[in-house]
Motif scaffolding. Sequence first.
Motif, PDB file in Angstrom:
ATOM      1  N   ALA A  45      -5.615  19.347 -23.144  1.00  0.00           N
ATOM      2  CA  ALA A  45      -6.718  19.849 -23.969  1.00  0.00           C
ATOM      3  C   ALA A  45      -6.873  18.934 -25.186  1.00  0.00           C
ATOM      4  N   PRO A  46      -8.099  18.721 -25.664  1.00  0.00           N
ATOM      5  CA  PRO A  46      -8.307  17.814 -26.795  1.00  0.00           C
ATOM      6  C   PRO A  46      -7.490  18.236 -28.016  1.00  0.00           C
ATOM      7  N   GLY A  47      -6.813  17.276 -28.623  1.00  0.00           N
ATOM      8  CA  GLY A  47      -6.002  17.552 -29.807  1.00  0.00           C
ATOM      9  C   GLY A  47      -5.865  16.315 -30.671  1.00  0.00           C
ATOM     10  N   LYS A  48      -5.346  16.505 -31.870  1.00  0.00           N
ATOM     11  CA  LYS A  48      -5.173  15.383 -32.789  1.00  0.00           C
ATOM     12  C   LYS A  48      -4.095  14.419 -32.313  1.00  0.00           C
ATOM     13  N   ARG A  49      -3.097  14.920 -31.570  1.00  0.00           N
ATOM     14  CA  ARG A  49      -1.922  14.124 -31.170  1.00  0.00           C
ATOM     15  C   ARG A  49      -1.176  13.627 -32.412  1.00  0.00           C
ATOM     16  N   PHE A  50      -1.087  14.502 -33.400  1.00  0.00           N
ATOM     17  CA  PHE A  50      -0.452  14.167 -34.677  1.00  0.00           C
ATOM     18  C   PHE A  50       0.985  13.691 -34.476  1.00  0.00           C
ATOM     19  N   ARG A  51       1.770  14.433 -33.697  1.00  0.00           N
ATOM     20  CA  ARG A  51       3.200  14.094 -33.543  1.00  0.00           C
ATOM     21  C   ARG A  51       3.406  12.754 -32.833  1.00  0.00           C
ATOM     22  N   PRO A  52       2.770  12.532 -31.674  1.00  0.00           N
ATOM     23  CA  PRO A  52       2.977  11.222 -31.048  1.00  0.00           C
ATOM     24  C   PRO A  52       2.404  10.071 -31.867  1.00  0.00           C
ATOM     25  N   MET A  53       1.272  10.300 -32.519  1.00  0.00           N
ATOM     26  CA  MET A  53       0.717   9.248 -33.360  1.00  0.00           C
ATOM     27  C   MET A  53       1.668   8.910 -34.504  1.00  0.00           C
ATOM     28  N   LEU A  54       2.298   9.918 -35.075  1.00  0.00           N
ATOM     29  CA  LEU A  54       3.239   9.691 -36.161  1.00  0.00           C
ATOM     30  C   LEU A  54       4.415   8.846 -35.678  1.00  0.00           C
ATOM     31  N   ALA A  55       4.959   9.182 -34.506  1.00  0.00           N
ATOM     32  CA  ALA A  55       6.074   8.411 -33.955  1.00  0.00           C
ATOM     33  C   ALA A  55       5.685   6.954 -33.744  1.00  0.00           C
ATOM     34  N   ILE A  56       4.529   6.724 -33.155  1.00  0.00           N
ATOM     35  CA  ILE A  56       4.088   5.356 -32.842  1.00  0.00           C
ATOM     36  C   ILE A  56       3.801   4.562 -34.113  1.00  0.00           C
ATOM     37  N   LEU A  57       3.153   5.198 -35.088  1.00  0.00           N
ATOM     38  CA  LEU A  57       2.796   4.485 -36.309  1.00  0.00           C
ATOM     39  C   LEU A  57       4.015   4.193 -37.174  1.00  0.00           C
ATOM     40  N   VAL A  58       4.971   5.120 -37.216  1.00  0.00           N
ATOM     41  CA  VAL A  58       6.217   4.838 -37.949  1.00  0.00           C
ATOM     42  C   VAL A  58       6.963   3.686 -37.287  1.00  0.00           C
ATOM     43  N   ALA A  59       7.041   3.711 -35.951  1.00  0.00           N
ATOM     44  CA  ALA A  59       7.681   2.593 -35.246  1.00  0.00           C
ATOM     45  C   ALA A  59       7.005   1.277 -35.605  1.00  0.00           C
ATOM     46  N   ARG A  60       5.683   1.292 -35.653  1.00  0.00           N
ATOM     47  CA  ARG A  60       4.930   0.089 -36.026  1.00  0.00           C
ATOM     48  C   ARG A  60       5.229  -0.317 -37.462  1.00  0.00           C
ATOM     49  N   ASP A  61       5.310   0.662 -38.353  1.00  0.00           N
ATOM     50  CA  ASP A  61       5.596   0.372 -39.756  1.00  0.00           C
ATOM     51  C   ASP A  61       6.960  -0.290 -39.940  1.00  0.00           C
ATOM     52  N   PHE A  62       7.901   0.044 -39.074  1.00  0.00           N
ATOM     53  CA  PHE A  62       9.244  -0.537 -39.162  1.00  0.00           C
ATOM     54  C   PHE A  62       9.403  -1.783 -38.290  1.00  0.00           C
ATOM     55  N   GLY A  63       8.324  -2.246 -37.675  1.00  0.00           N
ATOM     56  CA  GLY A  63       8.358  -3.512 -36.969  1.00  0.00           C
ATOM     57  C   GLY A  63       8.715  -3.450 -35.503  1.00  0.00           C
ATOM     58  N   ALA A  64       8.596  -2.280 -34.867  1.00  0.00           N
ATOM     59  CA  ALA A  64       8.907  -2.174 -33.437  1.00  0.00           C
ATOM     60  C   ALA A  64       7.842  -2.884 -32.610  1.00  0.00           C
ATOM     61  N   ILE A  65       8.229  -3.291 -31.418  1.00  0.00           N
ATOM     62  CA  ILE A  65       7.281  -3.872 -30.472  1.00  0.00           C
ATOM     63  C   ILE A  65       6.273  -2.800 -30.068  1.00  0.00           C
ATOM     64  N   ASP A  66       4.998  -3.125 -30.075  1.00  0.00           N
ATOM     65  CA  ASP A  66       3.971  -2.159 -29.681  1.00  0.00           C
ATOM     66  C   ASP A  66       4.250  -1.625 -28.275  1.00  0.00           C
ATOM     67  N   GLY A  67       4.151  -0.328 -28.128  1.00  0.00           N
ATOM     68  CA  GLY A  67       4.376   0.316 -26.840  1.00  0.00           C
ATOM     69  C   GLY A  67       5.788   0.821 -26.650  1.00  0.00           C
ATOM     70  N   SER A  68       6.709   0.401 -27.509  1.00  0.00           N
ATOM     71  CA  SER A  68       8.110   0.789 -27.303  1.00  0.00           C
ATOM     72  C   SER A  68       8.372   2.261 -27.594  1.00  0.00           C
ATOM     73  N   ALA A  69       7.511   2.898 -28.360  1.00  0.00           N
ATOM     74  CA  ALA A  69       7.742   4.299 -28.737  1.00  0.00           C
ATOM     75  C   ALA A  69       6.832   5.279 -28.004  1.00  0.00           C
ATOM     76  N   ILE A  70       6.001   4.796 -27.080  1.00  0.00           N
ATOM     77  CA  ILE A  70       4.965   5.691 -26.549  1.00  0.00           C
ATOM     78  C   ILE A  70       5.542   6.815 -25.704  1.00  0.00           C
ATOM     79  N   ASP A  71       6.555   6.563 -24.892  1.00  0.00           N
ATOM     80  CA  ASP A  71       7.094   7.633 -24.062  1.00  0.00           C
ATOM     81  C   ASP A  71       7.807   8.683 -24.910  1.00  0.00           C
ATOM     82  N   ALA A  72       8.598   8.236 -25.865  1.00  0.00           N
ATOM     83  CA  ALA A  72       9.243   9.191 -26.766  1.00  0.00           C
ATOM     84  C   ALA A  72       8.191   9.999 -27.518  1.00  0.00           C
ATOM     85  N   ALA A  73       7.121   9.330 -27.943  1.00  0.00           N
ATOM     86  CA  ALA A  73       6.035  10.020 -28.634  1.00  0.00           C
ATOM     87  C   ALA A  73       5.429  11.107 -27.753  1.00  0.00           C
TER      88      ALA A  73
END
Length: 295
Positions: A45-73
Amino acid sequence: MDDAAFFNGLEQTRGLVERRLVQLLPPDGQAPAGLIGAARYAVLAPGKRFRPMLAILVARDFGAIDGSAIDAACAFEMVHTASLILDDLPSMDDASLRRGVATTHRAFNEANAILAAVALLNRAFGVIADDAGLTDAIKVELMARLSECVGFRGLVAGQARDLDRRGKTLSNDEIDLLNHQKTGVLLVAPAQAGALIAGADGTRLAAIGEFARRLGLAFQIRDDILDAEGTASEGKDLGKDAGMPTLVTSLGLAGARQAMQGYLDAARDALAEARCGDHAWRYASALFGPRKVAA
């Protein structure tokens, strides 16, 4: 990066989350149809996806490779969805509307809703366990944090406190504890997951957790304000907190807004201590500002 480019990038990231969620769920039509249908209906169902977006963006902020956090998110989004299914049940909030559509138990019956929630909680652990991009040590750490945020000091405890508060008077500290367990724990865990995947530890990991904790308290106050004065366009039942102790009932709308801003300021201060980028902050603050991230 200007605002237009930033928000376009957010939508692209959200699209990746949406597509990965579809891949991680059992296919439509698989038996038992009621269970699978209920799980897919609730998650997709349509949603903000706040939690997964937060995980992915924090990973990006700390320099992770893009895509590395998507499954955990996506695992944290499954847990969040399971909590919404349970929160909406007749024995809980007895809600009829969630994310702009009928609640899962209304659409698929109560038994299938409960079973879908249990299945999603279990699937979340499996998604992390199956992530070939993570080391075994990180998998164990993420699953431990996932377990903690669900259990006796997390979402389940928060829901129990929520049910018990009805007809009672709570102190502001007690309301904050309830809000943290109902909302904050499932922001802290994905935020710290993103940081862990990127290799953060020590004081920087603690700071990102404090950022998410304060953000969660602000977000719950925002939700309580919407419950008190929102419109049907919010996509869920409103007025469910009438007569129950919240910071809105305790402080009034003006006081609650002031408290929310205080938590946002504290969240920003904690993020500065984490010494990382600002993608997560720009995204999170947009949820509270004049430009809302699309729901």
